[in-house]
Design a protein around this motif. Structure first.
Motif, PDB file in Angstrom:
ATOM      1  N   LEU A 181       0.850  -1.188   0.000  1.00  0.00           N
ATOM      2  CA  LEU A 181       0.000   0.000   0.000  1.00  0.00           C
ATOM      3  C   LEU A 181       0.888   1.241   0.000  1.00  0.00           C
ATOM      4  N   VAL A 182       0.738   2.087  -1.024  1.00  0.00           N
ATOM      5  CA  VAL A 182       1.578   3.267  -1.179  1.00  0.00           C
ATOM      6  C   VAL A 182       1.428   4.193   0.024  1.00  0.00           C
ATOM      7  N   GLU A 183       0.216   4.336   0.527  1.00  0.00           N
ATOM      8  CA  GLU A 183      -0.020   5.245   1.661  1.00  0.00           C
ATOM      9  C   GLU A 183       0.778   4.807   2.881  1.00  0.00           C
ATOM     10  N   GLU A 184       0.853   3.494   3.120  1.00  0.00           N
ATOM     11  CA  GLU A 184       1.584   2.985   4.283  1.00  0.00           C
ATOM     12  C   GLU A 184       3.081   3.250   4.142  1.00  0.00           C
ATOM     13  N   VAL A 185       3.620   3.010   2.917  1.00  0.00           N
ATOM     14  CA  VAL A 185       5.045   3.249   2.687  1.00  0.00           C
ATOM     15  C   VAL A 185       5.380   4.714   2.901  1.00  0.00           C
ATOM     16  N   VAL A 186       4.541   5.617   2.374  1.00  0.00           N
ATOM     17  CA  VAL A 186       4.804   7.060   2.515  1.00  0.00           C
ATOM     18  C   VAL A 186       4.734   7.468   3.981  1.00  0.00           C
ATOM     19  N   ILE A 244       2.551   5.735 -10.756  1.00  0.00           N
ATOM     20  CA  ILE A 244       3.696   6.647 -10.824  1.00  0.00           C
ATOM     21  C   ILE A 244       3.756   7.434  -9.524  1.00  0.00           C
ATOM     22  N   LEU A 245       4.836   7.255  -8.796  1.00  0.00           N
ATOM     23  CA  LEU A 245       5.086   7.945  -7.525  1.00  0.00           C
ATOM     24  C   LEU A 245       6.211   8.951  -7.776  1.00  0.00           C
ATOM     25  N   SER A 246       5.930  10.258  -7.580  1.00  0.00           N
ATOM     26  CA  SER A 246       6.909  11.292  -7.913  1.00  0.00           C
ATOM     27  C   SER A 246       7.237  12.138  -6.684  1.00  0.00           C
ATOM     28  N   VAL A 247       8.503  12.557  -6.610  1.00  0.00           N
ATOM     29  CA  VAL A 247       8.985  13.451  -5.558  1.00  0.00           C
ATOM     30  C   VAL A 247       9.655  14.620  -6.259  1.00  0.00           C
ATOM     31  N   SER A 248       9.142  15.855  -6.066  1.00  0.00           N
ATOM     32  CA  SER A 248       9.688  17.034  -6.742  1.00  0.00           C
ATOM     33  C   SER A 248      10.036  18.100  -5.727  1.00  0.00           C
ATOM     34  N   ASP A 249      11.007  18.935  -6.106  1.00  0.00           N
ATOM     35  CA  ASP A 249      11.446  20.026  -5.235  1.00  0.00           C
ATOM     36  C   ASP A 249      11.657  21.273  -6.073  1.00  0.00           C
ATOM     37  N   GLY A 250      11.854  22.387  -5.422  1.00  0.00           N
ATOM     38  CA  GLY A 250      12.075  23.660  -6.108  1.00  0.00           C
ATOM     39  C   GLY A 250      13.515  24.097  -6.072  1.00  0.00           C
ATOM     40  N   GLY A 251      14.436  23.141  -5.986  1.00  0.00           N
ATOM     41  CA  GLY A 251      15.853  23.461  -5.902  1.00  0.00           C
ATOM     42  C   GLY A 251      16.435  23.882  -7.248  1.00  0.00           C
ATOM     43  N   SER A 252      17.750  23.729  -7.391  1.00  0.00           N
ATOM     44  CA  SER A 252      18.447  24.180  -8.596  1.00  0.00           C
ATOM     45  C   SER A 252      18.377  23.167  -9.733  1.00  0.00           C
ATOM     46  N   GLY A 253      17.791  22.010  -9.508  1.00  0.00           N
ATOM     47  CA  GLY A 253      17.664  21.013 -10.563  1.00  0.00           C
ATOM     48  C   GLY A 253      18.948  20.212 -10.758  1.00  0.00           C
ATOM     49  N   ILE A 254      18.959  19.423 -11.829  1.00  0.00           N
ATOM     50  CA  ILE A 254      20.090  18.543 -12.137  1.00  0.00           C
ATOM     51  C   ILE A 254      20.890  19.165 -13.276  1.00  0.00           C
ATOM     52  N   ALA A 255      22.170  19.396 -13.035  1.00  0.00           N
ATOM     53  CA  ALA A 255      23.014  19.989 -14.070  1.00  0.00           C
ATOM     54  C   ALA A 255      23.102  19.047 -15.267  1.00  0.00           C
ATOM     55  N   GLU A 300       8.159   4.466 -11.271  1.00  0.00           N
ATOM     56  CA  GLU A 300       7.054   3.832 -11.991  1.00  0.00           C
ATOM     57  C   GLU A 300       7.049   2.335 -11.666  1.00  0.00           C
ATOM     58  N   LEU A 301       5.918   1.848 -11.077  1.00  0.00           N
ATOM     59  CA  LEU A 301       5.806   0.459 -10.649  1.00  0.00           C
ATOM     60  C   LEU A 301       4.523  -0.152 -11.201  1.00  0.00           C
ATOM     61  N   ALA A 302       4.491  -1.465 -11.234  1.00  0.00           N
ATOM     62  CA  ALA A 302       3.289  -2.166 -11.696  1.00  0.00           C
ATOM     63  C   ALA A 302       2.208  -2.078 -10.610  1.00  0.00           C
ATOM     64  N   ALA A 303       0.979  -1.770 -11.022  1.00  0.00           N
ATOM     65  CA  ALA A 303      -0.138  -1.706 -10.076  1.00  0.00           C
ATOM     66  C   ALA A 303      -0.639  -3.119  -9.752  1.00  0.00           C
ATOM     67  N   ASP A 304      -1.136  -3.287  -8.505  1.00  0.00           N
ATOM     68  CA  ASP A 304      -1.691  -4.574  -8.080  1.00  0.00           C
ATOM     69  C   ASP A 304      -3.156  -4.340  -7.724  1.00  0.00           C
ATOM     70  N   SER A 305      -4.000  -4.310  -8.758  1.00  0.00           N
ATOM     71  CA  SER A 305      -5.413  -3.984  -8.541  1.00  0.00           C
ATOM     72  C   SER A 305      -6.136  -5.084  -7.789  1.00  0.00           C
TER      73      SER A 305
END
Length: 607
Positions: free
Chosen positions: A453-458, A529-540, A594-599
C-alpha cells in the motif's frame, strides 16, 4: 594431338563466321534501341513546340478586338490613341513573355508596337512583303516563322485581321520567341533541329547549323526564301551532308572540317507550323556497342574452347587424382578425430566457465545486498547527530517532568504529578516509535515481491525522514489521490528508495526560500507513478547521465557515499519498474518511480 588439330582448324573458322554475323545482328539490335529512344525524344520535342505555339495562337484575334486597337486603325494619326495602344501592347507583351506585338495598316506600315520605345522599334517599318501580313489582309488567321529584318531575332509570327464591321482595317501581329525552346536542346544526348520545307535549318541546338540547308540549294528554293525575306540578310548556305537508307533506317552523314560523323535521323512534320522537326543520334556509340558485344562474344567462345581443352586434359589426370583423394580422405578422417577431441576439451572449458560465472553472479548479488545495507547504514549515520538531538530533547524533558513529579508528590499535589507522568509516558512512546522505524529501516530485507500500500510506505517514510526534514526546515505536501494505490514491490526496500529520494530533495531545498517538497502518486493504466519534486536548482546537464552511477555524489566529503540513487535505481529495477529524473520547466527536479499496479489486492492491502 587429334583434339588439338580439330580445335586449330574449326575454332578460327567458327569465330570468323560468328563475328561477321554477330556484328550485323548486334548493330541492328542497338539501332532499334536507339531508334526507340530517338522516337521518344522526337515526340517530346514536337509536343513542346506545339504546346509553346498553341499558347499564343488565339491571342492576336483577342487583342485585335480591343477597343483602342480598333479605334487606332480607324484614326491612325491620332497621337493619343497611338500612345495608349503602344502602352497596352507593351504591358501585354511583358505579361505574356512574348517577343513583340504590333499593329500594321493595310498598306503594310506599322503604327503601334510593344517595342515602340526600344532601339529596334517597329514603328514606321513596312512589312507588306511578309506572308503573314498578306494572308491576314485576305481575312485569314496566318502563321509564319522567320528571322526579324529589324530586330534580327528569330520568331514565330501569328497574324490576325483587325475588322471594323465587314471591312479589314489592319493586321494584328504577335511574335513568339523560339530561343527558349531551342536552348533546352543544347548539350543534350541528341541533336535536334527544325527545318523548313526547303530543308533550311531554322532552329537547332547547334548554332553552327543555323540557316544551313540539308537539301541542295536550287535557284527555285533560294528565290522563294528571298521573296519572303524569311531569313533577312542571314547567310543561307548548304550543310555538307549525305543521306542514305539502310534496313529501313535513315542515316545522315555530316562533314565537319576533315571529319565526318554519321547520325541516325528521325523526322516528324508539323503541318500547322509548316516545318519539320528532326532528331539525330550519333551512330558511333551504337557501332561501338555492337563491336564490344561481338568482341565479348568471341572472348566467351575462346574461353569456352579453352575450358573444353582443360576438361580434356584433366581427364588424363583423373586416375591420379582418385588415388590422391583416397589418401586425402584418410588424412581428413584423422584430422576430424583430432578436431573432435579438441572440441570436447573446449566444451569442458566452457562448462567450467559457466559454473564460474554463476558463482560470480551469486557473489555480485550478495555484494549488491551488502551495498544496499551499507547505503541504509550510511544514511542512518548521516542522521545520527539529528537523531541524537531528537532523543536528547524528550529525555531532558522527561527528566524535568520526573523531578517535578517527585516534588509534587511530596507536596501532596498528586493530580499535577499524574499529569507529568502521563507526559513522560507520551515522550517515551514517541522515542519508541522513532526507534522502531529506524530498526525496521536498518534491517536486511528478505521479503519477496507482493502487494504494498503506497499510503503505508509514505507514512512510514515520513517518520524516518522527519528528523532530516526538520534539520532542513522543509515541509512535505503529499497528494496520493482519492483511492488507495497498491503496487507490486517490497515494503522495506521501497521505503528505502523513498527515504533516499526525499532526503536528496531535502538537501536540494535547504537554504532556499521555497522549501516545499511535493510527494504525489497517481494511476496510469496498469502502472502507478510515484513522484517526488522540489524547487531546488535542478540537475546539471553535465551530470544528468551519471546521477545513478555507483559512488557518484555531488555532496562534500563525508556527506555521502554516492550509493543512494544507484541502490534505489537497482531496487526499482528489481521490482520490474523504473526510476527516472527530470528537470521541471518551473525549476527544480522531479524523481519518478514507476511500478506495476496490483489492482487485485488493493482492497485487502487497504484494509
Amino acid at each position: 594431338m587429334k583434339y588439338r588439330l580439330v580445335f586449330g582448324l574449326v575454332l578460327p573458322l567458327l569465330a570468323g563466321v560468328l563475328a561477321w554475323q554477330g556484328h550485323k545482328v548486334a548493330t541492328d539490335s542497338y539501332l532499334r534501341e536507339a531508334t526507340a529512344q530517338a522516337t521518344t525524344a522526337l515526340r517530346l520535342a514536337v509536343t513542346a513546340l506545339d504546346g509553346h505555339l498553341n499558347r499564343y495562337q488565339a491571342l492576336p484575334a483577342l487583342i485585335a478586338d480591343h477597343e483602342d486597337v480598333q479605334e487606332l486603325v480607324t484614326r491612325p494619326r491620332d497621337r493619343r490613341l497611338k500612345e495608349a495602344v503602344n502602352a497596352y501592347l507593351k504591358n501585354i507583351n511583358a505579361l505574356l513573355h512574348s517577343s513583340d506585338i504590333y499593329v500594321i495598316t493595310p498598306d503594310g506600315d506599322t503604327i503601334a508596337a510593344s517595342n515602340y520605345d526600344g532601339p529596334t522599334s517597329f514603328i514606321g517599318q513596312n512589312f507588306s512583303y511578309r506572308p503573314y501580313f498578306q494572308e491576314a489582309l485576305r481575312g485569314q488567321e496566318s502563321r509564319f516563322y522567320a528571322l526579324g529584318t529589324t530586330s534580327l531575332k528569330r520568331g514565330y509570327f501569328f497574324g490576325s485581321p483587325i475588322r471594323i464591321g465587314d471591312e479589314i482595317r489592319g493586321v494584328m501581329v504577335f511574335k513568339v520567341d523560339v530561343e527558349s525552346i531551342e536552348a533546352s536542346w543544347e548539350g543534350g544526348e541528341y541533336k535536334i533541329f527544325v527545318s523548313d520545307p526547303d530543308g533550311i535549318i531554322f532552329m537547332s541546338g547547334n548554332r553552327d547549323w543555323l540557316y544551313a540547308s540539308i537539301q541542295p540549294l536550287t535557284a527555285e528554293r533560294l528565290a522563294r526564301t528571298e521573296a519572303s525575306r524569311r531569313y533577312a540578310d542571314a547567310n543561307v548556305h548548304a550543310l555538307p551532308v549525305s543521306e542514305s537508307i539502310s534496313a529501313g533506317n535513315h542515316f545522315l552523314s555530316v562533314a565537319t572540317g576533315d571529319k565526318r560523323r554519321e547520325y541516325l535521323m528521325l523526322s516528324q512534320p508539323m503541318p500547322d507550323a509548316d516545318w519539320t522537326v528532326n532528331v539525330l543520334i550519333d551512330t558511333a556509340s551504337v557501332r561501338t556497342q555492337a563491336l564490344t558485344t561481338v568482341i565479348a562474344a568471341l572472348l566467351m567462345i575462346c574461353l569456352a574452347g579453352l575450358g573444353i581443352a582443360i576438361v580434356l586434359q584433366r581427364r588424363a589426370r583423373l586416375n591420379e587424382r582418385i588415388s590422391m583423394q583416397a589418401e586425402a580422405q584418410v588424412e581428413l578422417e584423422r584430422r576430424v578425430d583430432e578436431r573432435t577431441a579438441d572440441l570436447a576439451r573446449v566444451n569442458a572449458q566452457i562448462e567450467e566457465e559457466i559454473a564460474e560465472r554463476r558463482l560470480t553472479e551469486q557473489q555480485l548479488r550478495r555484494t549488491q545486498a551488502d551495498l544496499i545495507q551499507a547505503g541504509k547504514l550510511a544514511g542512518l549515520g548521516q542522521m545520527s547527530a539529528a537523531l541524537s538531538h531528537e532523543f536528547n530533547q524528550p529525555l531532558a524533558a522527561a527528566k524535568t517532568y520526573a523531578d517535578s513529579a517527585t516534588l509534587l508528590i511530596e507536596r501532596g499535589r498528586s493530580e499535577e504529578a499524574s499529569d507529568n507522568i502521563r507526559r513522560i509516558s507520551g515522550l517515551v512512546d514517541r522515542m519508541a516509535a522513532i526507534s522502531k522505524h529506524l530498526r525496521n529501516f536498518a534491517r536486511k530485507p528478505n521479503e519477496k515481491l507482493g502487494p504494498v500500500l503506497v499510503e503505508e510506505v509514505v507514512r512510514d517514510t515520513m517518520e524516518i525522514v522527519s528528523v532530516r526534514l526538520k534539520a532542513a526546515a522543509a515541509t512535505v505536501a503529499i497528494d496520493l489521490g482519492p483511492e488507495p494505490l497498491v503496487v507490486k514491490a517490497g515494503l522495506v526496500r521501497l521505503q528505502q528508495v523513498l527515504v533516499n529520494v526525499i532526503s536528496n530533495a531535502a538537501d536540494a531545498v535547504e537554504g532556499i526560500d521555497d522549501r516545499t517538497i511535493h510527494v504525489r502518486a497517481r494511476r496510469d493504466g496498469d502502472r502507478v507513478i510515484l513522484s517526488v519534486s522540489d524547487g531546488g536548482s535542478g540537475i546539471a546537464p553535465a551530470i544528468a547521465e551519471r546521477i545513478f552511477d555507483p559512488f557518484f555524489s555531488t555532496k562534500g566529503v563525508g556527506k555521502g557515499l554516492g550509493l543512494g540513487l544507484s541502490i534505489s535505481y537497482n531496487i526499482v529495477k528489481d521490482f520490474g519498474g523504473s526510476l527516472t529524473a527530470v528537470n521541471l520547466p518551473e525549476g527544480g527536479a522531479e524523481f519518478r518511480i514507476e511500478l506495476a499496479a496490483d489492482s487485485d489486492n488493493a482492497r485487502e492491502a487497504a484494509e
